[in-house]
Design a protein around this motif. Structure first.
Motif, PDB file in Angstrom:
ATOM      1  N   TRP A 122       0.850  -1.197   0.000  1.00 47.74           N
ATOM      2  CA  TRP A 122       0.000   0.000   0.000  1.00 47.74           C
ATOM      3  C   TRP A 122       0.886   1.247   0.000  1.00 47.74           C
ATOM      4  CZ3 TRP A 122      -0.567   4.213   3.203  1.00 47.74           C
ATOM      5  CH2 TRP A 122      -1.747   4.950   3.072  1.00 47.74           C
TER       6      TRP A 122
ATOM      7  N   ARG B 194       2.186   4.303  -3.183  1.00 48.08           N
ATOM      8  CA  ARG B 194       2.039   5.741  -2.960  1.00 48.08           C
ATOM      9  C   ARG B 194       3.392   6.435  -2.782  1.00 48.08           C
ATOM     10  NH1 ARG B 194      -2.062   2.871  -1.710  1.00 48.08           N
ATOM     11  NH2 ARG B 194      -4.209   3.687  -1.770  1.00 48.08           N
TER      12      ARG B 194
ATOM     13  N   GLU C  29      -0.863   3.497   8.747  1.00 47.52           N
ATOM     14  CA  GLU C  29      -2.228   3.624   8.220  1.00 47.52           C
ATOM     15  C   GLU C  29      -3.048   2.384   8.552  1.00 47.52           C
ATOM     16  OE1 GLU C  29      -5.407   5.489   6.554  1.00 47.52           O
ATOM     17  OE2 GLU C  29      -3.418   6.341   6.917  1.00 47.52           O
TER      18      GLU C  29
ATOM     19  N   ALA D  16      -7.263   0.993  10.035  1.00 48.99           N
ATOM     20  CA  ALA D  16      -8.091  -0.129   9.598  1.00 48.99           C
ATOM     21  C   ALA D  16      -8.407  -1.054  10.768  1.00 48.99           C
ATOM     22  CB  ALA D  16      -7.382  -0.898   8.480  1.00 48.99           C
TER      23      ALA D  16
ATOM     24  N   THR E  98      -6.334 -10.075   3.430  1.00 46.21           N
ATOM     25  CA  THR E  98      -6.359  -8.949   2.507  1.00 46.21           C
ATOM     26  C   THR E  98      -5.173  -9.006   1.556  1.00 46.21           C
ATOM     27  OG1 THR E  98      -5.170  -7.571   4.109  1.00 46.21           O
ATOM     28  CG2 THR E  98      -7.564  -7.478   4.168  1.00 46.21           C
TER      29      THR E  98
ATOM     30  N   LYS F 272      -8.093  -5.884  -1.762  1.00 44.27           N
ATOM     31  CA  LYS F 272      -7.708  -4.656  -1.079  1.00 44.27           C
ATOM     32  C   LYS F 272      -6.548  -4.894  -0.117  1.00 44.27           C
ATOM     33  CE  LYS F 272     -11.829  -1.716  -0.795  1.00 44.27           C
ATOM     34  NZ  LYS F 272     -12.776  -1.075   0.155  1.00 44.27           N
TER      35      LYS F 272
ATOM     36  N   ASP G 224      -6.752  -0.158   3.397  1.00 47.63           N
ATOM     37  CA  ASP G 224      -7.987   0.264   2.738  1.00 47.63           C
ATOM     38  C   ASP G 224      -9.207  -0.542   3.199  1.00 47.63           C
ATOM     39  OD1 ASP G 224      -6.775   2.244   1.172  1.00 47.63           O
ATOM     40  OD2 ASP G 224      -6.223   0.799  -0.379  1.00 47.63           O
TER      41      ASP G 224
ATOM     42  N   THR H 263     -12.355  -1.722   5.140  1.00 47.28           N
ATOM     43  CA  THR H 263     -13.376  -0.938   5.835  1.00 47.28           C
ATOM     44  C   THR H 263     -14.371  -1.836   6.554  1.00 47.28           C
ATOM     45  OG1 THR H 263     -14.923  -0.935   3.963  1.00 47.28           O
ATOM     46  CG2 THR H 263     -13.219   0.796   3.999  1.00 47.28           C
TER      47      THR H 263
ATOM     48  N   ASP I 276     -16.327  -3.730   4.090  1.00 51.68           N
ATOM     49  CA  ASP I 276     -15.631  -4.912   3.585  1.00 51.68           C
ATOM     50  C   ASP I 276     -15.818  -6.082   4.548  1.00 51.68           C
ATOM     51  OD1 ASP I 276     -14.531  -3.759   1.234  1.00 51.68           O
ATOM     52  OD2 ASP I 276     -12.965  -2.803   2.438  1.00 51.68           O
TER      53      ASP I 276
END
Length: 240
Positions: free
Chosen positions: A22, A26, A36, A40, A184, A208, A212, A214, A217
């Motif tokens: 992830w 970026r 991050e 989650a 995931t 995912k 990310d 959620t 999900d």
């Protein structure tokens, strides 16, 4: 006879994979993905608790993760401290009990202290059990269980129940076995996670990356689970 389920899973286990990828997508350092990923975790815990899941087990740090670069390992050891410092009050408010599996005693002392404090502060909570797999590997857990059983020189025959009682997941009884195991980031493997306990778990893989993931999900995975036929080695409903 098959055991068709329309009921919610009691125990959900998640392999939280894809933090590094992830971040890489970026053009961020890998640790940014881990950071991050904490958001989650919060989303998932809140959703699971709100909808009545009894046990949520999260694969946070494996026995193999020590082989990662030292700066990343150091950052990963700080994550439980950051998480519990900011989230324990919410866990208590939501009546969530924290437990751990794995060899916690091999973690840095500051990490141990933070984890043990969270366990102590939430021990009276009677809602969902939030289990963190920290310094956990299923093969290592099985080996330790067998060694302990051997050292006891039991006079009775060793049964599946004997083994289960000596695994670190005994703290989750009667919900040691996850009904639903989610991974995931699109990888399709168990990565040494709950190998004994997941013998008949329903598996769910999502593309995912973990940061990310959620609450929606999670609900989608649960909905998928509730429409499956759990056979436990038997036939489909109706014998087909």
């Amino acid at each position: 006879m098959s055991k068709h389920t329309k009921k919610m899973p009691d125990h959900i286990a998640i392999i939280m994979d894809g933090n590094g990828r992830w971040a890489n997508k970026r053009f961020l350092p890998r640790v940014a993905g881990h950071k991050e990923g904490l958001n989650a975790v919060e989303r998932t815990v809140q959703t699971a608790s709100a909808i009545g899941i009894k046990v949520l087990t999260l694969y946070a740090f494996s026995t193999e993760n020590w082989s990662r670069p030292s700066d990343e390992v150091h950052f990963l050891m700080k994550l439980p401290i950051d998480f519990f410092n900011r989230f324990v009050p919410q866990l208590i408010e939501q009546n969530v009990r924290v437990v751990t599996i794995g060899t916690i005693e091999d973690l840095p002392q500051a990490t141990q202290n933070s984890v043990n404090r969270a366990v102590e502060l939430t021990k009276e909570c009677t809602g969902m059990t939030l289990c963190f797999a920290l310094n956990y590997g299923a093969q290592d857990d099985l080996l330790r269980a067998f060694q302990t059983i051997q050292s006891k020189e039991l006079s009775e025959p060793i049964t599946k129940e004997t083994i289960a009682a000596h695994l670190s997941t005994h703290v989750l009884a009667p919900f040691q076995a996850p009904d639903l195991l989610i991974r995931t980031s699109g990888e399709i493997r168990l990565s040494n996670f709950l190998l004994w306990e997941s013998a008949y778990s329903e598996l769910y893989f999502i593309e995912k990356a973990w940061p990310d993931f959620t609450g929606d999900d999670l609900k989608q995975a649960i909905n998928h689970y509730m429409h499956r036929e759990r056979r436990y080695g038997g036939l489909f409903k109706g014998g087909k």
